[in-house]
Motif scaffolding. Sequence first.
Motif, mmCIF file in Angstrom:
data_model
loop_
_atom_site.group_PDB
_atom_site.id
_atom_site.type_symbol
_atom_site.label_atom_id
_atom_site.label_comp_id
_atom_site.label_asym_id
_atom_site.label_seq_id
_atom_site.Cartn_x
_atom_site.Cartn_y
_atom_site.Cartn_z
ATOM 1 N N GLU A 3 0.822 -1.214 0.000
ATOM 2 C CA GLU A 3 0.000 0.000 0.000
ATOM 3 C C GLU A 3 0.855 1.263 0.000
ATOM 4 O O GLU A 3 0.366 2.350 0.303
ATOM 5 C CB GLU A 3 -0.930 0.000 1.216
ATOM 6 N N GLY A 4 2.138 1.129 -0.341
ATOM 7 C CA GLY A 4 3.011 2.294 -0.372
ATOM 8 C C GLY A 4 3.514 2.720 0.990
ATOM 9 O O GLY A 4 3.835 3.887 1.216
ATOM 10 N N GLU A 5 3.651 1.755 1.913
ATOM 11 C CA GLU A 5 4.096 2.094 3.262
ATOM 12 C C GLU A 5 5.539 2.600 3.304
ATOM 13 O O GLU A 5 5.886 3.397 4.190
ATOM 14 C CB GLU A 5 3.985 0.870 4.187
ATOM 15 N N ALA A 6 6.396 2.152 2.387
ATOM 16 C CA ALA A 6 7.816 2.504 2.433
ATOM 17 C C ALA A 6 8.225 3.472 1.329
ATOM 18 O O ALA A 6 9.087 4.325 1.533
ATOM 19 C CB ALA A 6 8.673 1.237 2.349
ATOM 20 N N PHE A 7 7.628 3.334 0.156
ATOM 21 C CA PHE A 7 7.890 4.231 -0.970
ATOM 22 C C PHE A 7 6.687 4.147 -1.884
ATOM 23 O O PHE A 7 5.679 3.530 -1.538
ATOM 24 C CB PHE A 7 9.203 3.892 -1.696
ATOM 25 N N ASP A 8 6.767 4.751 -3.055
ATOM 26 C CA ASP A 8 5.577 4.829 -3.900
ATOM 27 C C ASP A 8 4.990 3.448 -4.174
ATOM 28 O O ASP A 8 5.705 2.520 -4.563
ATOM 29 C CB ASP A 8 5.921 5.512 -5.226
ATOM 30 N N ARG A 9 3.693 3.328 -3.971
ATOM 31 C CA ARG A 9 3.010 2.053 -4.163
ATOM 32 C C ARG A 9 3.172 1.520 -5.584
ATOM 33 O O ARG A 9 3.157 0.306 -5.817
ATOM 34 C CB ARG A 9 1.527 2.241 -3.834
ATOM 35 N N GLY A 10 3.324 2.423 -6.526
ATOM 36 C CA GLY A 10 3.451 2.001 -7.924
ATOM 37 C C GLY A 10 4.677 1.181 -8.222
ATOM 38 O O GLY A 10 4.756 0.530 -9.271
ATOM 39 N N GLU A 11 5.669 1.179 -7.327
ATOM 40 C CA GLU A 11 6.883 0.390 -7.536
ATOM 41 C C GLU A 11 6.662 -1.089 -7.213
ATOM 42 O O GLU A 11 7.487 -1.927 -7.569
ATOM 43 C CB GLU A 11 8.020 0.931 -6.663
ATOM 44 N N THR A 12 5.584 -1.412 -6.502
ATOM 45 C CA THR A 12 5.305 -2.785 -6.096
ATOM 46 C C THR A 12 4.117 -3.317 -6.893
ATOM 47 O O THR A 12 3.013 -2.757 -6.812
ATOM 48 C CB THR A 12 5.021 -2.846 -4.591
ATOM 49 N N PHE A 13 4.356 -4.369 -7.671
ATOM 50 C CA PHE A 13 3.342 -4.925 -8.578
ATOM 51 C C PHE A 13 2.796 -3.859 -9.532
ATOM 52 O O PHE A 13 1.643 -3.927 -9.970
ATOM 53 C CB PHE A 13 2.194 -5.580 -7.799
ATOM 54 N N ALA A 14 3.632 -2.842 -9.841
ATOM 55 C CA ALA A 14 3.240 -1.738 -10.730
ATOM 56 C C ALA A 14 1.991 -1.026 -10.224
ATOM 57 O O ALA A 14 1.289 -0.370 -10.982
ATOM 58 C CB ALA A 14 3.036 -2.229 -12.165
ATOM 59 N N GLY A 15 1.722 -1.144 -8.926
ATOM 60 C CA GLY A 15 0.567 -0.492 -8.324
ATOM 61 C C GLY A 15 -0.719 -1.282 -8.424
ATOM 62 O O GLY A 15 -1.769 -0.830 -7.948
ATOM 63 N N VAL A 16 -0.669 -2.456 -9.024
ATOM 64 C CA VAL A 16 -1.872 -3.266 -9.241
ATOM 65 C C VAL A 16 -2.162 -4.086 -7.981
ATOM 66 O O VAL A 16 -1.259 -4.761 -7.462
ATOM 67 C CB VAL A 16 -1.682 -4.212 -10.441
ATOM 68 N N PRO A 17 -3.387 -4.057 -7.470
ATOM 69 C CA PRO A 17 -3.724 -4.954 -6.359
ATOM 70 C C PRO A 17 -3.426 -6.405 -6.754
ATOM 71 O O PRO A 17 -3.715 -6.819 -7.881
ATOM 72 C CB PRO A 17 -5.223 -4.718 -6.157
ATOM 73 N N LEU A 18 -2.847 -7.157 -5.837
ATOM 74 C CA LEU A 18 -2.342 -8.490 -6.177
ATOM 75 C C LEU A 18 -3.415 -9.396 -6.778
ATOM 76 O O LEU A 18 -3.182 -10.055 -7.799
ATOM 77 C CB LEU A 18 -1.718 -9.145 -4.943
ATOM 78 N N GLU A 19 -4.591 -9.441 -6.172
ATOM 79 C CA GLU A 19 -5.624 -10.345 -6.689
ATOM 80 C C GLU A 19 -6.047 -9.958 -8.100
ATOM 81 O O GLU A 19 -6.237 -10.827 -8.961
ATOM 82 C CB GLU A 19 -6.831 -10.347 -5.756
ATOM 83 N N ALA A 20 -6.190 -8.663 -8.370
ATOM 84 C CA ALA A 20 -6.550 -8.215 -9.713
ATOM 85 C C ALA A 20 -5.447 -8.553 -10.707
ATOM 86 O O ALA A 20 -5.712 -8.951 -11.849
ATOM 87 C CB ALA A 20 -6.832 -6.715 -9.710
ATOM 88 N N GLY A 21 -4.202 -8.401 -10.275
ATOM 89 C CA GLY A 21 -3.085 -8.715 -11.148
ATOM 90 C C GLY A 21 -3.023 -10.184 -11.509
ATOM 91 O O GLY A 21 -2.772 -10.546 -12.664
ATOM 92 N N VAL A 22 -3.240 -11.039 -10.530
ATOM 93 C CA VAL A 22 -3.229 -12.480 -10.793
ATOM 94 C C VAL A 22 -4.361 -12.859 -11.752
ATOM 95 O O VAL A 22 -4.173 -13.670 -12.669
ATOM 96 C CB VAL A 22 -3.323 -13.264 -9.473
ATOM 97 N N ALA A 23 -5.532 -12.262 -11.581
ATOM 98 C CA ALA A 23 -6.651 -12.533 -12.491
ATOM 99 C C ALA A 23 -6.318 -12.084 -13.902
ATOM 100 O O ALA A 23 -6.634 -12.772 -14.892
ATOM 101 C CB ALA A 23 -7.912 -11.828 -11.992
ATOM 102 N N ALA A 24 -5.660 -10.934 -14.024
ATOM 103 C CA ALA A 24 -5.281 -10.436 -15.342
ATOM 104 C C ALA A 24 -4.262 -11.348 -16.009
ATOM 105 O O ALA A 24 -4.334 -11.608 -17.217
ATOM 106 C CB ALA A 24 -4.723 -9.015 -15.213
ATOM 107 N N VAL A 25 -3.310 -11.843 -15.216
ATOM 108 C CA VAL A 25 -2.311 -12.772 -15.762
ATOM 109 C C VAL A 25 -2.986 -14.010 -16.341
ATOM 110 O O VAL A 25 -2.621 -14.491 -17.422
ATOM 111 C CB VAL A 25 -1.289 -13.152 -14.674
ATOM 112 N N GLU A 26 -3.970 -14.545 -15.642
ATOM 113 C CA GLU A 26 -4.653 -15.742 -16.134
ATOM 114 C C GLU A 26 -5.318 -15.481 -17.482
ATOM 115 O O GLU A 26 -5.344 -16.357 -18.348
ATOM 116 C CB GLU A 26 -5.684 -16.215 -15.105
ATOM 117 N N GLU A 27 -5.831 -14.282 -17.686
ATOM 118 C CA GLU A 27 -6.449 -13.975 -18.970
ATOM 119 C C GLU A 27 -5.426 -13.698 -20.058
ATOM 120 O O GLU A 27 -5.736 -13.792 -21.250
ATOM 121 C CB GLU A 27 -7.412 -12.795 -18.814
ATOM 122 N N LEU A 28 -4.206 -13.360 -19.665
ATOM 123 C CA LEU A 28 -3.145 -13.153 -20.645
ATOM 124 C C LEU A 28 -2.562 -14.468 -21.162
ATOM 125 O O LEU A 28 -2.014 -14.510 -22.265
ATOM 126 C CB LEU A 28 -2.005 -12.318 -20.049
#
Length: 327
Positions: free
Chosen positions: A229-254
């Motif tokens: 959630e950006g606790e240490a630095f910009d949230r966008g640096e972690t998983f490109a800012g994508v919530p993990l569950e949404a990212g995993v769902a997107a990967v499956e469709e890719l």
Amino acid sequence: MRQRPLGRTGWTVSEIGLGTWQVGSDWGDVSDEEGKRAIRAALDAGVDFIDTADVYGDGRSERHIAAVLEEREEEPVVATKAGRRLSPHEVEGYTEESLRTFVDRSRENLATETIDLLQLHCPPTEAYYRPEVFDALEGLVSEGRIEEYGVSVETVEEGLKAIEYPGVQTVQMIFNPFRQRPAELFFREAKRRDVGVIVRVPLASGLLTGAIDADDEFPEDDHRNYNREGEAFDRGETFAGVPLEAGVAAVEELRPIVPEDATMAQFALRWILSFDAVSTVIPGSTNPEHIEQNVAAADLPAPDDAQHRAVRDVYDRHVAPAVHHRW
């Protein structure tokens, strides 16, 4: 490996470079030898652009690069970053004196008189509206401490402002199938001004390898654990800012889009390289086999129109609402 020009620098660099955040810190426990082995593997594979920063392991990554290059004959372009050592990290700290101090420390770590490319390391947005910050970088060029300079940015808006300064040679930013906004306006403007584009976080912190599940746990010292959630630095640096569950769902469709002769990671890297504004892509890894696979991605056929449409569709449905207008 195919080469691309790095903006107006006069350098041509490998389409796939090496990012060394993993070599320094924030990705779990990596030994000194593992870090050096990764750099050697990249050089063996033809990589001639290496990116680092003075805060990666408090200079550890820079020192590993210097140690490996001392063993070798290759002379890659080495880019480092400065600014994040400021505490507090505020725009007032971006003075010529502080930047000179940071640069001199990196020169010592990298065992070089002149740093090839010095990048401001995601400074506060206000820095881009202070010409004196860029005047300071010009001063470091005139002193021979750095050869060229650029910026590493968090947002498209910061990148667009940065390239208004004529001395900015490169912009480093996040771009991948899960962070597509740079392709809309920024790439066009960077190409028009002949500014080099360095793509970081190309695999969305491992999401785009297809090897991460929504319930995966990460080591305590891995930013994918402590910076969701950006606790240490910009949230966008972690998983490109994508919530993990949404990212995993997107990967499956890719997955059905990925060619049979390519990995998910290779497809993502080749997708990035299909944008001609991109100068080089800097995936990070400490696994020599993965580094070789990343380099091989540049030789794959470019995605066709149908694949591009499919990637955009997945992005629009799963990812864009969380990231598109934020970065």
